[in-house]
Write a protein that holds these residues in place. Structure first.
Motif, mmCIF file in Angstrom:
data_model
loop_
_atom_site.group_PDB
_atom_site.id
_atom_site.type_symbol
_atom_site.label_atom_id
_atom_site.label_comp_id
_atom_site.label_asym_id
_atom_site.label_seq_id
_atom_site.Cartn_x
_atom_site.Cartn_y
_atom_site.Cartn_z
ATOM 1 N N MET A 150 0.838 -1.194 0.000
ATOM 2 C CA MET A 150 0.000 0.000 0.000
ATOM 3 C C MET A 150 0.879 1.252 0.000
ATOM 4 O O MET A 150 1.810 1.365 0.798
ATOM 5 N N PHE A 151 0.567 2.180 -0.901
ATOM 6 C CA PHE A 151 1.328 3.418 -1.007
ATOM 7 C C PHE A 151 0.427 4.616 -0.705
ATOM 8 O O PHE A 151 -0.677 4.721 -1.241
ATOM 9 N N ARG A 152 0.909 5.521 0.134
ATOM 10 C CA ARG A 152 0.279 6.831 0.250
ATOM 11 C C ARG A 152 0.638 7.617 -0.999
ATOM 12 O O ARG A 152 1.800 7.621 -1.421
ATOM 13 N N THR A 153 -0.328 8.276 -1.616
ATOM 14 C CA THR A 153 -0.068 8.987 -2.863
ATOM 15 C C THR A 153 -0.075 10.493 -2.661
ATOM 16 O O THR A 153 -0.871 11.029 -1.888
ATOM 17 N N ILE A 154 0.830 11.149 -3.355
ATOM 18 C CA ILE A 154 0.963 12.601 -3.337
ATOM 19 C C ILE A 154 0.998 13.082 -4.777
ATOM 20 O O ILE A 154 1.788 12.574 -5.588
ATOM 21 N N HIS A 155 0.160 14.037 -5.115
ATOM 22 C CA HIS A 155 0.157 14.621 -6.454
ATOM 23 C C HIS A 155 0.728 16.030 -6.383
ATOM 24 O O HIS A 155 0.313 16.843 -5.554
ATOM 25 N N ILE A 156 1.693 16.332 -7.240
ATOM 26 C CA ILE A 156 2.266 17.673 -7.309
ATOM 27 C C ILE A 156 2.218 18.147 -8.762
ATOM 28 O O ILE A 156 2.269 17.340 -9.694
ATOM 29 N N THR A 157 2.105 19.451 -8.923
ATOM 30 C CA THR A 157 1.998 20.008 -10.269
ATOM 31 C C THR A 157 3.328 19.950 -11.005
ATOM 32 O O THR A 157 3.378 19.574 -12.187
ATOM 33 N N GLU A 158 4.403 20.300 -10.305
ATOM 34 C CA GLU A 158 5.705 20.371 -10.971
ATOM 35 C C GLU A 158 6.821 20.156 -9.963
ATOM 36 O O GLU A 158 6.723 20.563 -8.800
ATOM 37 N N THR A 159 7.869 19.505 -10.401
ATOM 38 C CA THR A 159 9.076 19.331 -9.601
ATOM 39 C C THR A 159 10.245 19.127 -10.550
ATOM 40 O O THR A 159 10.050 18.854 -11.741
ATOM 41 N N ASP A 160 11.453 19.264 -10.045
ATOM 42 C CA ASP A 160 12.593 18.960 -10.909
ATOM 43 C C ASP A 160 12.702 17.454 -11.134
ATOM 44 O O ASP A 160 12.943 16.987 -12.237
ATOM 45 N N SER A 161 12.471 16.680 -10.063
ATOM 46 C CA SER A 161 12.577 15.226 -10.158
ATOM 47 C C SER A 161 11.760 14.598 -9.036
ATOM 48 O O SER A 161 11.923 14.956 -7.868
ATOM 49 N N THR A 162 10.898 13.650 -9.380
ATOM 50 C CA THR A 162 10.126 12.975 -8.336
ATOM 51 C C THR A 162 11.018 12.109 -7.458
ATOM 52 O O THR A 162 10.738 11.928 -6.265
ATOM 53 N N ASN A 163 12.106 11.587 -8.019
ATOM 54 C CA ASN A 163 13.047 10.836 -7.188
ATOM 55 C C ASN A 163 13.663 11.740 -6.126
ATOM 56 O O ASN A 163 13.750 11.384 -4.950
ATOM 57 N N ARG A 164 14.101 12.922 -6.535
ATOM 58 C CA ARG A 164 14.689 13.849 -5.562
ATOM 59 C C ARG A 164 13.656 14.266 -4.543
ATOM 60 O O ARG A 164 13.950 14.374 -3.347
ATOM 61 N N TYR A 165 12.431 14.523 -4.976
ATOM 62 C CA TYR A 165 11.355 14.911 -4.065
ATOM 63 C C TYR A 165 11.196 13.868 -2.958
ATOM 64 O O TYR A 165 11.083 14.212 -1.772
ATOM 65 N N LEU A 166 11.211 12.603 -3.326
ATOM 66 C CA LEU A 166 11.051 11.557 -2.323
ATOM 67 C C LEU A 166 12.279 11.398 -1.443
ATOM 68 O O LEU A 166 12.153 11.069 -0.259
ATOM 69 N N ARG A 167 13.467 11.609 -2.003
ATOM 70 C CA ARG A 167 14.671 11.530 -1.166
ATOM 71 C C ARG A 167 14.620 12.550 -0.036
ATOM 72 O O ARG A 167 15.113 12.308 1.061
ATOM 73 N N GLU A 168 14.032 13.719 -0.305
ATOM 74 C CA GLU A 168 13.999 14.793 0.682
ATOM 75 C C GLU A 168 12.735 14.780 1.533
ATOM 76 O O GLU A 168 12.627 15.556 2.491
ATOM 77 N N LEU A 169 11.779 13.925 1.211
ATOM 78 C CA LEU A 169 10.533 13.852 1.975
ATOM 79 C C LEU A 169 10.759 13.054 3.251
ATOM 80 O O LEU A 169 11.312 11.970 3.236
ATOM 81 N N GLY A 170 10.317 13.577 4.354
ATOM 82 C CA GLY A 170 10.479 12.864 5.605
ATOM 83 C C GLY A 170 9.499 11.710 5.737
ATOM 84 O O GLY A 170 8.582 11.537 4.934
ATOM 85 N N GLY A 171 9.696 10.924 6.785
ATOM 86 C CA GLY A 171 8.791 9.821 7.070
ATOM 87 C C GLY A 171 9.343 8.480 6.669
ATOM 88 O O GLY A 171 10.315 8.383 5.911
#
Length: 235
Positions: free
Chosen positions: A2-23
């Motif tokens: 099971m994955f919690r989902t997050i939708h964003i309009t724009e980012t440089d990289s979704t991989n980088r976004y997740l690396r920096e996301l806490g939790g």
């Protein structure tokens, strides 16, 4: 899984976004547009805004050894291949190690980053670029194709993502590996390849559990390769 989902309009990289996301939970983040989406190495992933699936998964595989980390690549590519087949895409295959092809054209790329703790994987980020509704490609990528070009139909991105997440599993690894091998691109017949020694022809013998590609050439020799050590050539 099971994955919690997050939708964003724009980012440089979704991989980088997740690396920096806490939790510590398992998360899927998907974006309408990436300003610096990565392919393999220094390659860029072309995607028209809002037309394709650009997402990354953060997961914490339990008990997966560092020596067995290729199973994550297997699981991701099998889930996407199965989803494409479900949506009516023909001639779906997995080009080693984890590109998804339709016929001889690339429809999806996967980029995986693993974090190790001792001899096991503590966290894995799986980045995916899947061509869905885009109909015109302008980059110098040699062979891109989209679902819409192949099926003639527009696909709802969130529904497709939901199908992929439903199919993504690390359970029954032996069955996953069997399905992966059955879906391999150029799984039968002789084809041209190139390595440090030059061009040769070979047939695919298999992929080992650690991810090495095994080929049998026309001289009867077995050739074993890690990622980037061999190239698939066009006829």
């Amino acid at each position: 899984m099971m994955f919690r989902t997050i939708h964003i309009t724009e980012t440089d990289s979704t991989n980088r976004y997740l690396r920096e996301l806490g939790g510590d939970d398992d998360v899927c983040v998907y974006a309408d547009f990436q300003t610096a989406g990565r392919g393999c190495g220094t390659n860029r992933w072309e995607s028209e805004r809002g037309q394709n699936l650009l997402f990354s998964l953060r997961l914490h595989p339990v008990g997966v050894k560092a020596s067995e980390q290729y199973i994550i690549s297997v699981a991701a590519s099998v889930a996407i291949a199965r989803a494409l087949i479900y949506y009516g895409v023909k001639e779906v295959s997995i080009k080693w190690p984890n590109d998804i092809y339709a016929g001889d054209r690339k429809i999806c790329g996967i980029l995986i980053e693993n974090r190790l703790s001792g001899n096991t994987i503590s966290e894995s980020i799986v980045g995916v670029g899947l061509n869905v509704n885009q109909t015109h490609f302008v980059s110098d990528a040699p062979n891109p194709v989209s679902m819409r070009q192949l099926t003639g139909q527009e696909t709802a991105l969130e529904s497709l993502l939901g199908e992929i997440l439903t199919l993504f599993t690390l359970d029954q690894p032996d069955e996953l590996r069997q399905t992966y091998r059955q879906l391999l691109y150029r799984r039968t017949g002789l084809y041209p390849y190139s390595d440090a020694g030059g061009r040769f022809e070979a047939e695919l013998a298999g992929v080992e559990d650690d991810g090495h590609l095994v080929l049998h050439d026309t001289a009867g020799r077995e050739r074993r390769y890690a990622f980037k050590e061999v190239s698939f050539l066009n006829e």
